[in-house]
Design a protein around this motif. Sequence first.
Motif, PDB file in Angstrom:
ATOM      1  N   ALA A  98       8.038   9.627  -8.301  1.00 20.98           N
ATOM      2  CA  ALA A  98       6.910   8.837  -8.783  1.00 20.98           C
ATOM      3  C   ALA A  98       7.133   7.349  -8.520  1.00 20.98           C
ATOM      4  O   ALA A  98       6.192   6.599  -8.239  1.00 20.98           O
ATOM      5  N   THR A  99       8.382   6.901  -8.612  1.00 20.06           N
ATOM      6  CA  THR A  99       8.805   5.555  -8.232  1.00 20.06           C
ATOM      7  C   THR A  99      10.113   5.682  -7.480  1.00 20.06           C
ATOM      8  O   THR A  99      10.997   6.460  -7.890  1.00 20.06           O
ATOM      9  N   ILE A 100      10.292   4.947  -6.418  1.00 15.43           N
ATOM     10  CA  ILE A 100      11.503   5.049  -5.608  1.00 15.43           C
ATOM     11  C   ILE A 100      12.695   4.517  -6.399  1.00 15.43           C
ATOM     12  O   ILE A 100      12.697   3.353  -6.821  1.00 15.43           O
ATOM     13  N   PRO A 101      13.728   5.332  -6.651  1.00 17.02           N
ATOM     14  CA  PRO A 101      14.914   4.855  -7.382  1.00 17.02           C
ATOM     15  C   PRO A 101      15.620   3.743  -6.603  1.00 17.02           C
ATOM     16  O   PRO A 101      15.854   3.864  -5.399  1.00 17.02           O
ATOM     17  N   SER A 107      18.796   1.836   4.519  1.00 13.46           N
ATOM     18  CA  SER A 107      18.161   0.753   3.780  1.00 13.46           C
ATOM     19  C   SER A 107      18.304   0.952   2.279  1.00 13.46           C
ATOM     20  O   SER A 107      18.486   2.067   1.795  1.00 13.46           O
ATOM     21  N   THR A 108      18.189  -0.158   1.568  1.00 13.55           N
ATOM     22  CA  THR A 108      18.002  -0.120   0.119  1.00 13.55           C
ATOM     23  C   THR A 108      16.674  -0.787  -0.175  1.00 13.55           C
ATOM     24  O   THR A 108      16.179  -1.586   0.628  1.00 13.55           O
ATOM     25  N   MET A 109      16.092  -0.472  -1.332  1.00 13.12           N
ATOM     26  CA  MET A 109      14.766  -1.026  -1.603  1.00 13.12           C
ATOM     27  C   MET A 109      14.490  -1.077  -3.091  1.00 13.12           C
ATOM     28  O   MET A 109      15.091  -0.351  -3.891  1.00 13.12           O
ATOM     29  N   VAL A 110      13.573  -1.963  -3.429  1.00 12.48           N
ATOM     30  CA  VAL A 110      13.117  -2.102  -4.805  1.00 12.48           C
ATOM     31  C   VAL A 110      11.600  -1.998  -4.809  1.00 12.48           C
ATOM     32  O   VAL A 110      10.918  -2.732  -4.064  1.00 12.48           O
ATOM     33  N   GLN A 111      11.085  -1.101  -5.620  1.00 13.21           N
ATOM     34  CA  GLN A 111       9.635  -0.911  -5.693  1.00 13.21           C
ATOM     35  C   GLN A 111       9.069  -1.576  -6.929  1.00 13.21           C
ATOM     36  O   GLN A 111       9.571  -1.436  -8.038  1.00 13.21           O
ATOM     37  N   THR A 112       7.972  -2.303  -6.718  1.00 10.20           N
ATOM     38  CA  THR A 112       7.198  -2.886  -7.805  1.00 10.20           C
ATOM     39  C   THR A 112       5.740  -2.523  -7.573  1.00 10.20           C
ATOM     40  O   THR A 112       5.091  -3.055  -6.669  1.00 10.20           O
ATOM     41  N   ALA A 127      10.194  -3.934  -1.485  1.00  6.56           N
ATOM     42  CA  ALA A 127      11.028  -4.878  -0.747  1.00  6.56           C
ATOM     43  C   ALA A 127      12.190  -4.098  -0.156  1.00  6.56           C
ATOM     44  O   ALA A 127      12.974  -3.484  -0.889  1.00  6.56           O
ATOM     45  N   VAL A 128      12.277  -4.089   1.172  1.00  5.95           N
ATOM     46  CA  VAL A 128      13.275  -3.292   1.888  1.00  5.95           C
ATOM     47  C   VAL A 128      14.352  -4.216   2.443  1.00  5.95           C
ATOM     48  O   VAL A 128      14.048  -5.248   3.053  1.00  5.95           O
ATOM     49  N   ASN A 129      15.612  -3.858   2.235  1.00  7.06           N
ATOM     50  CA  ASN A 129      16.741  -4.541   2.860  1.00  7.06           C
ATOM     51  C   ASN A 129      17.441  -3.561   3.787  1.00  7.06           C
ATOM     52  O   ASN A 129      17.893  -2.491   3.345  1.00  7.06           O
ATOM     53  N   PHE A 130      17.517  -3.927   5.051  1.00  8.68           N
ATOM     54  CA  PHE A 130      18.197  -3.082   6.030  1.00  8.68           C
ATOM     55  C   PHE A 130      19.711  -3.305   5.930  1.00  8.68           C
ATOM     56  O   PHE A 130      20.167  -4.437   5.781  1.00  8.68           O
ATOM     57  N   MET A 131      20.465  -2.230   6.069  1.00 13.40           N
ATOM     58  CA  MET A 131      21.918  -2.332   6.038  1.00 13.40           C
ATOM     59  C   MET A 131      22.490  -2.558   7.436  1.00 13.40           C
ATOM     60  O   MET A 131      23.716  -2.623   7.610  1.00 13.40           O
ATOM     61  N   GLN A 135       0.831  -1.204   0.000  1.00 12.05           N
ATOM     62  CA  GLN A 135       0.000   0.000   0.000  1.00 12.05           C
ATOM     63  C   GLN A 135       0.871   1.262   0.000  1.00 12.05           C
ATOM     64  O   GLN A 135       0.563   2.256   0.663  1.00 12.05           O
ATOM     65  N   VAL A 136       1.969   1.204  -0.746  1.00 15.65           N
ATOM     66  CA  VAL A 136       2.954   2.286  -0.732  1.00 15.65           C
ATOM     67  C   VAL A 136       2.410   3.528  -1.429  1.00 15.65           C
ATOM     68  O   VAL A 136       1.805   3.450  -2.502  1.00 15.65           O
ATOM     69  N   ASN A 137       2.642   4.672  -0.800  1.00 11.13           N
ATOM     70  CA  ASN A 137       2.301   5.973  -1.369  1.00 11.13           C
ATOM     71  C   ASN A 137       3.597   6.748  -1.580  1.00 11.13           C
ATOM     72  O   ASN A 137       4.342   6.990  -0.632  1.00 11.13           O
TER      73      ASN A 137
END
Length: 369
Positions: free
Chosen positions: A299-302, A320-325, A330-334, A292-294
């Motif tokens: 417009a899309t998270i790089p 964190s790094t992340m990939v938006q679909t 999907a979040v990966n914590f560093m 439910q990402v806003n």
Amino acid sequence: MSKHGKVLVAMSGGIDSTVTAMLLHEEGYEVVGITMKTWDYANSGGSKKETGCCSLDSINDAREVAVMMGFHHFIVDIREEFGDYVIDNFVDEYLAGRTPNPCVLCNTHIKWNSLLKRADALDCEFIATGHYAKIKHENERYFIQKSADLNKDQSYVLWGLSQECMARSRFPLGGMTKPEVRQLAADLGYEELSKKAESFEICFVPDNDYRGFLKRRVPELEGQVAGGNFVTTSGEIIGKHQGYPFYTIGQRKGLGMAFGQPMFVTEIKPDTNTVVLGTSDELIRNGMNVGQVNNHKYATIPSDLELVTKIRYKDPGALSTMVQTGDHVAVNFMANVKGVAPGQSAVFYEGDDVVGGGIIYGGHKFGEN
């Protein structure tokens, strides 16, 4: 004609919304005040005396300010709308084994929608609240920024606001600290208001006892869920609990049993009425799924950005790094993060800028799906 246009100010009767109205009035806006009654304390069944934004005293305080400053003030009853959406969701989420954040839901789906609806009816171009946050417009995007007072910053609870909402919103307190707001109220002759205490409770749980609220709201609940098992992460039964809805991820106190070492709630399984307990290390998660990402700033998270992710209001955040679909991230914590609770909000920051936010679906460790 007003200098800056017509603005509808949400007034709770507290110091922040009152100073917001004062500042906008002084800046030359045509101010219209509105107080929204969202809840009857008598219906909560709690023992605490009625206080806060929905009390008669607070409504009268808001109206008194409007009269003294010479602008119109309206009271709007949105109890049915609020109750059907926010409170039902609050109960449903706990029954699903998740931990809801009703303030985020209320801001996103109730307060702003109600304000914009009334603003249009009253020919107001803008709406304003006493939130401690800023709004920036850059590269054809509106986004929330942290306030000057990081102790009071409320950017975390505003991630759900749409581009339209932000385009029409004003936050006059975003560049001020709370002590400055109190001093300004005193300087303007509102000495009593400047000393008014704040409330940090959920508005419909005035005694701050959400477990008691759930029991009163769903009388049959306790009989249905009491007596489930506490189990370890390996599945060993180590005791009985009072019912899975009455526990939250990361909880250590109030388990009702001694285990010989500190134990924390690491997972809640509503299907089997099971509460999983583990050590502090077993709370660690390396990543999580957010839905439910806003999006705010982009417009899309790089995917090449390193952002700071907060998983609760007072959380300092983790790189964190992340990939938006679509509306999923999907979040990966560093670094290792503890206490990832499904149902809570995750908010992503680039410096002081809110990049976006969403609802936590679940945490995971490396190697897990």
